[in-house]
Write a protein that holds these residues in place. Structure first.
Motif, mmCIF file in Angstrom:
data_model
loop_
_atom_site.group_PDB
_atom_site.id
_atom_site.type_symbol
_atom_site.label_atom_id
_atom_site.label_comp_id
_atom_site.label_asym_id
_atom_site.label_seq_id
_atom_site.Cartn_x
_atom_site.Cartn_y
_atom_site.Cartn_z
ATOM 1 N N VAL A 1 0.835 -1.199 0.000
ATOM 2 C CA VAL A 1 0.000 0.000 0.000
ATOM 3 C C VAL A 1 0.870 1.249 0.000
ATOM 4 C CG1 VAL A 1 -1.698 1.315 1.350
ATOM 5 C CG2 VAL A 1 -1.959 -1.153 1.099
ATOM 6 N N LYS A 2 1.931 1.233 0.804
ATOM 7 C CA LYS A 2 2.847 2.379 0.847
ATOM 8 C C LYS A 2 3.521 2.586 -0.505
ATOM 9 C CE LYS A 2 6.798 4.287 3.279
ATOM 10 N NZ LYS A 2 7.824 4.081 4.278
ATOM 11 N N GLN A 3 3.988 1.514 -1.125
ATOM 12 C CA GLN A 3 4.647 1.618 -2.423
ATOM 13 C C GLN A 3 3.682 2.104 -3.499
ATOM 14 O OE1 GLN A 3 6.248 -2.317 -2.885
ATOM 15 N NE2 GLN A 3 8.118 -1.826 -1.771
ATOM 16 N N GLU A 4 2.436 1.659 -3.438
ATOM 17 C CA GLU A 4 1.424 2.094 -4.394
ATOM 18 C C GLU A 4 1.210 3.607 -4.290
ATOM 19 O OE1 GLU A 4 -3.346 1.556 -5.041
ATOM 20 O OE2 GLU A 4 -2.217 -0.162 -4.308
ATOM 21 N N TRP A 5 1.088 4.098 -3.052
ATOM 22 C CA TRP A 5 0.909 5.535 -2.834
ATOM 23 C C TRP A 5 2.129 6.303 -3.339
ATOM 24 C CZ3 TRP A 5 2.239 8.295 2.231
ATOM 25 C CH2 TRP A 5 1.935 9.643 2.140
ATOM 26 N N SER A 6 3.322 5.834 -3.009
ATOM 27 C CA SER A 6 4.554 6.501 -3.449
ATOM 28 C C SER A 6 4.660 6.534 -4.971
ATOM 29 C CB SER A 6 5.777 5.796 -2.877
ATOM 30 O OG SER A 6 5.885 6.022 -1.521
ATOM 31 N N HIS A 7 4.323 5.415 -5.585
ATOM 32 C CA HIS A 7 4.410 5.327 -7.041
ATOM 33 C C HIS A 7 3.443 6.302 -7.709
ATOM 34 C CE1 HIS A 7 4.894 3.635 -11.020
ATOM 35 N NE2 HIS A 7 3.576 3.472 -11.085
ATOM 36 N N LYS A 8 2.216 6.338 -7.236
ATOM 37 C CA LYS A 8 1.214 7.235 -7.817
ATOM 38 C C LYS A 8 1.609 8.696 -7.610
ATOM 39 C CE LYS A 8 -2.591 4.009 -7.534
ATOM 40 N NZ LYS A 8 -3.912 3.707 -7.003
ATOM 41 N N THR A 9 2.114 9.014 -6.435
ATOM 42 C CA THR A 9 2.547 10.386 -6.156
ATOM 43 C C THR A 9 3.696 10.778 -7.072
ATOM 44 O OG1 THR A 9 1.847 10.175 -3.856
ATOM 45 C CG2 THR A 9 3.392 11.931 -4.359
ATOM 46 N N SER A 10 4.627 9.872 -7.256
ATOM 47 C CA SER A 10 5.768 10.131 -8.125
ATOM 48 C C SER A 10 5.319 10.377 -9.568
ATOM 49 C CB SER A 10 6.725 8.948 -8.073
ATOM 50 O OG SER A 10 7.768 9.098 -8.985
ATOM 51 N N MET A 11 4.356 9.602 -10.036
ATOM 52 C CA MET A 11 3.851 9.767 -11.400
ATOM 53 C C MET A 11 3.196 11.135 -11.578
ATOM 54 S SD MET A 11 4.641 7.088 -13.137
ATOM 55 C CE MET A 11 3.531 7.052 -14.507
ATOM 56 N N VAL A 12 2.429 11.568 -10.590
ATOM 57 C CA VAL A 12 1.753 12.866 -10.681
ATOM 58 C C VAL A 12 2.764 14.008 -10.638
ATOM 59 C CG1 VAL A 12 0.215 14.441 -9.435
ATOM 60 C CG2 VAL A 12 -0.480 12.097 -9.846
ATOM 61 N N GLU A 13 3.803 13.851 -9.833
ATOM 62 C CA GLU A 13 4.834 14.895 -9.761
ATOM 63 C C GLU A 13 5.518 15.100 -11.103
ATOM 64 O OE1 GLU A 13 7.310 13.615 -6.536
ATOM 65 O OE2 GLU A 13 5.950 14.419 -5.024
ATOM 66 N N ARG A 14 5.582 14.056 -11.901
ATOM 67 C CA ARG A 14 6.194 14.150 -13.231
ATOM 68 C C ARG A 14 5.183 14.518 -14.315
ATOM 69 N NH1 ARG A 14 8.612 8.565 -13.688
ATOM 70 N NH2 ARG A 14 7.798 8.138 -11.645
ATOM 71 N N SER A 15 3.925 14.568 -13.942
ATOM 72 C CA SER A 15 2.854 14.859 -14.891
ATOM 73 C C SER A 15 2.661 16.363 -15.056
ATOM 74 C CB SER A 15 1.563 14.227 -14.393
ATOM 75 O OG SER A 15 0.502 14.541 -15.247
ATOM 76 N N VAL A 16 2.252 16.771 -16.239
ATOM 77 C CA VAL A 16 2.014 18.180 -16.522
ATOM 78 C C VAL A 16 0.657 18.615 -15.984
ATOM 79 C CG1 VAL A 16 1.717 19.896 -18.345
ATOM 80 C CG2 VAL A 16 3.448 18.112 -18.589
ATOM 81 N N ASP A 17 -0.374 17.840 -16.255
ATOM 82 C CA ASP A 17 -1.729 18.208 -15.854
ATOM 83 C C ASP A 17 -2.520 16.954 -15.484
ATOM 84 O OD1 ASP A 17 -3.944 19.733 -15.349
ATOM 85 O OD2 ASP A 17 -4.557 19.859 -17.455
ATOM 86 N N PRO A 18 -2.337 16.446 -14.253
ATOM 87 C CA PRO A 18 -3.053 15.229 -13.866
ATOM 88 C C PRO A 18 -4.560 15.468 -13.764
ATOM 89 C CG PRO A 18 -1.904 16.153 -11.988
ATOM 90 C CD PRO A 18 -1.520 16.965 -13.181
ATOM 91 N N SER A 19 -5.326 14.469 -14.135
ATOM 92 C CA SER A 19 -6.782 14.594 -14.089
ATOM 93 C C SER A 19 -7.281 14.535 -12.646
ATOM 94 C CB SER A 19 -7.429 13.466 -14.895
ATOM 95 O OG SER A 19 -7.244 12.230 -14.226
ATOM 96 N N GLU A 20 -8.500 14.963 -12.448
ATOM 97 C CA GLU A 20 -9.112 14.922 -11.120
ATOM 98 C C GLU A 20 -9.246 13.472 -10.638
ATOM 99 O OE1 GLU A 20 -10.406 16.209 -7.580
ATOM 100 O OE2 GLU A 20 -9.621 17.467 -9.179
ATOM 101 N N GLU A 21 -9.512 12.560 -11.561
ATOM 102 C CA GLU A 21 -9.634 11.139 -11.212
ATOM 103 C C GLU A 21 -8.318 10.596 -10.644
ATOM 104 O OE1 GLU A 21 -10.464 6.875 -13.398
ATOM 105 O OE2 GLU A 21 -11.177 8.705 -14.359
ATOM 106 N N VAL A 22 -7.227 10.992 -11.239
ATOM 107 C CA VAL A 22 -5.910 10.564 -10.760
ATOM 108 C C VAL A 22 -5.639 11.144 -9.375
ATOM 109 C CG1 VAL A 22 -3.421 10.766 -11.170
ATOM 110 C CG2 VAL A 22 -4.962 10.218 -13.058
#
Length: 57
Positions: free
Chosen positions: A7-28
């Motif tokens: 669960v911790k790794q999943e949260w970290s991974h998703k956060t990392s992806m958004v930090e690299r994203s230009v415009d993450p959607s509200e769903e993300v």
């Protein structure tokens, strides 16, 4: 069933992806908040039950 560390790794991974994203959607963003809430809930329960985080994997 996912382990605490998964669960911790999943949260970290998703956060990392958004930090690299230009415009993450509200769903993300909602998905990240849900992952964070799951992690914090499990952390709180572990503390309440005096469970070592190292043994929760």
């Amino acid at each position: 069933m996912k382990t605490f560390m998964q669960v911790k790794q999943e949260w970290s991974h998703k956060t990392s992806m958004v930090e690299r994203s230009v415009d993450p959607s509200e769903e993300v963003m909602v998905d990240i908040r849900l992952a964070k809430m799951k992690y914090l809930f499990l952390l709180k329960e572990a503390k309440h039950r005096n469970i070592s985080i190292n043994r929760m994997s």
